[in-house]
Scaffold this active site. Structure first.
Site: not given
Lengths: 268, 422
Positions: A94, A216, A244
């Site tokens: 991320s 996502d 995610h």
């Protein structure tokens, strides 16, 4: 300054080439526990928590330093220097995708590959760029975070955490939230979701893998494709994994994708 | 009313339990939802079951789900008291508190959630959050103002230090001044003692000088009268010269004596009410011959009702001095004006104005000092001891009055005698 203690650095594995795993916003190094066993035999695994997350030294937190992702990139470089790592395979989830980009741009010689899991150079839409969110929606996240910290972390946790007679309470809190300080969590959220690293990704010299999840909402496929277009020497890999956090929801597929990438020669 | 064909909850006790209930697979697909939750969100069962759990969350809650809730379930298999903002079918938000557990059931990993709608608690939390933010803002403002105050305090301290230094400096200067003041006072006292001694000496000497002068005058008169035999014309003239010299010397000695007396504080005043007109009328004739000799005109303007309280003899002496000075220092064909008028609180001004040679500004104050005339040349032009004005002012002051001078060189001088009104 003891970086290894400050960032709760853990080093293990039987290989020599370092694989440095960087966690994302809202969690800590524990999130990697489903994928690291697969690399222990061939690599030197390095885990750490950003200052303000997990079991890092909260006293080392500096709101100014960590107001932008540069401060987090410095944490990565601090760990690299503390262990004198070279030829690093950086795996970032991320927001750590962009943290890795910033670190690799600053000291490209230290890094061999970047593996970016669900990366995004910018979360907020900036037409014609699509990031996936409107600013007000990020505010909604901040509100939700605040609410979730208000009940305990905000008012109770500080007192409980400092109660030496009942350490189990603190541990339970830690088990609930990876970062327990609401101010730090909010600052991290803002540094993450209001960042714009579109210019930085064009400067990347280190070969990279973009691991794109399906469905996502945080890093939609259009964003991964944008990154692949803009980032030199990047490889794009679409996962079947949804959500995610493929390294937690679909560790096998994630491991396989990383292994496959590391076997291939880096993109020119 | 709901189609429960694919939902194991439909029709069970759980369906209308007083809390929402939802089950979803690891990929987020909703497997079951109870009627309470469906009512809460306004969905029919088949509108929610089979869809992704994110579809019942606000965008902010979706991010939170992905970054916090999901990892929590993955790492700890349970999550408790999580606030999630649900998005109802009609777009309204529903605040809920969620407890969840992830476990294997029916051959797959599922997360079961209990959702409690929170309305009052949320209001309370909102208020609490607001209050907290306000308190933080107030605290920040307080800290800022405290910092400002501290800055000001530092500044004030610096100023205080500076002032203290200045004060110290002033104290030193003050001490020096006081020392000098003491010295001056001592010097002044010494000067006064010396002056008094001088006055005593002059008074004594004047007396001692007058005695032989009187003897000279007496013997001259005896000779003139021919007591010792007749005298020739030549002898007569010589005696006249001796007599004039004697009178001149006597006048000088009298002046010195007067000054000495005044300075020694030995003058007595007989204060009475006197008409200014009377004063002028009695003095003016005394200088008229002198004025006539120089073709000077006189001009008198004195209100008949104007009285002063003064010693007549001494006031006449002052006026005579002023008028004879005016006559002395005014060139031929000039004018002397005598003007009297009320002056200020209880005082009367008698002005003697001439069209004489004038007094330079730098000399105006010194003309009242003993033995001073305006300069050597005018001293030669006009005879005198230079004591007249000094004596006059001392006398005026002795009667609670004053004597001042104004002058323009080559235009004229004005002497103003101030006396208490009668």
């Amino acid at each position: 300054m003891d970086v290894l203690a400050r960032n709760n650095v853990k080093v293990f594995g039987r290989g020599t080439q370092p694989m440095l795993f960087a966690h994302g916003f809202g969690c800590d190094q524990n999130m990697w526990r489903f994928v690291t066993p697969a690399f222990e035999a061939d690599y030197r695994i390095v885990l750490f928590d950003y200052v303000g997350s997990g079991k890092s030294d909260l006293d080392a937190y500096d709101a100014h330093r960590y107001a932008t992702l540069d401060g987090y990139a410095q944490d990565v470089l601090d760990v690299v220097h503390a262990l004198d790592l070279h030829d690093v395979i950086f795996v970032g989830h991320s927001v750590s995708g962009m943290v890795g980009v910033l670190a690799a741009n600053r000291e490209p010689d230290r890094f061999a590959r970047l593996v970016l899991v669900g990366p995004s150079p910018r979360y907020v839409n900036d037409p014609p760029y699509v990031g996936g969110f409107e600013r007000g929606e990020i505010d909604g996240l901040l509100e939700t975070m605040e609410k979730n910290y208000i009940g305990w972390a905000n008012f109770l946790a500080p007192a409980i955490m400092k109660n030496p007679d009942r350490p189990e309470l603190g541990q339970e809190l830690e088990a609930s939230f990876c970062s327990t300080d609401p101010v730090i969590a909010r600052n991290f959220a803002e540094a993450t979701f209001f960042a714009d690293n579109r210019a930085d990704v064009r400067e990347v010299q280190v070969p990279s893998l973009i691991l794109q999840c399906s469905e996502d909402i945080i890093a939609p496929t259009v964003v991964g494709e944008y990154l692949h277009r803009e980032m030199p020497r990047s490889t794009f890999r679409q996962l079947r994994a949804t959500g995610h956090c493929p390294h937690m929801s679909h560790p096998e597929e994630t491991i396989a994708a990383i292994e496959e990438y590391l076997r291939q020669p880096a993109a020119a | 009313m709901h189609d429960g064909a694919h939902d194991p909850i439909a029709g069970t006790l759980l369906d209308d339990a007083p809390c929402g209930y939802v089950v979803f697979a690891d990929d987020g697909t909703i497997r079951a939802a109870n009627a309470t939750l469906l009512d809460m969100l306004g969905y029919a069962r088949d509108e929610l079951v089979g869809r992704h759990v994110e579809s019942m969350l606000t965008v902010g809650a979706r991010i939170f789900y992905q970054t916090h809730f999901f990892p929590l379930l993955r790492l700890h298999a349970r999550a408790e008291e999580i606030f999630l903002l649900l998005r109802a079918r009609d777009g309204t938000d529903v605040g809920t508190l969620v407890n969840a557990v992830r476990r294997e059931r029916d051959g797959e990993w599922r997360t079961e959630c209990v959702l409690l709608r929170i309305v009052e608690r949320r209001k309370f939390e909102d208020a609490l959050l607001r209050a907290k933010k306000e308190a933080e803002a107030a605290n920040a403002a307080l800290v800022a103002s405290q910092e400002q105050l501290e800055e000001q305090a530092v500044e004030l301290e610096a100023q205080a230090t500076e002032l203290e230094a200045q004060s110290e400096e002033l104290r030193t200067i003050n001490e020096e001044l006081m020392e000098r003041g003491v010295e001056l006072e001592e010097a002044r006292a010494a000067a006064e003692r010396a002056n008094r001694a001088k006055s005593e000496f002059l008074a004594t000497m004047s007396h001692e000088l007058r005695t032989p002068l009187n003897a000279i005058a007496g013997y001259v008169q005896i000779l003139e009268l021919g007591v010792h035999g007749p005298i020739t014309t030549a002898q007569q003239e010589t005696l006249g010269r001796i007599e004039r010299s004697q009178r001149h010397l006597l006048r000088l000695i009298n002046d010195v004596l007067n000054l000495a007396r005044i300075e020694a504080g030995r003058v007595e005043y007989r204060i009475e009410r006197i008409s200014v007109t009377d004063l002028v009328e009695s003095v003016l004739p005394m200088v008229e011959p002198q004025m006539a000799a120089r073709r000077l005109r006189s001009f008198v303007r004195v209100p008949g009702t104007l009285d002063v309280r003064a010693d007549r003899e001494k006031t006449e002496q002052i006026l005579l001095n002023l008028l004879s000075n005016a006559a002395k220092f005014t060139p031929p064909d000039g004018t002397i004006r005598i003007v009297a008028s009320p002056y200020d609180d209880g005082r009367v001004a008698v002005r003697v104005e001439d069209t004489g040679i004038g007094i330079p500004p730098e000399k105006l104050t010194s003309v009242f000092e003993p033995f001073v005339q305006v300069d050597a040349s005018s001293s030669r032009r006009a005879q005198g001891t230079g004591l007249g004005l000094s004596i006059s002012r001392d006398l005026a002051r002795g009667m609670k009055g004053d004597l001042t001078a104004e002058s323009v060189v080559d235009v004229g001088s004005t002497f103003t005698l101030l006396l208490p009104a009668g």
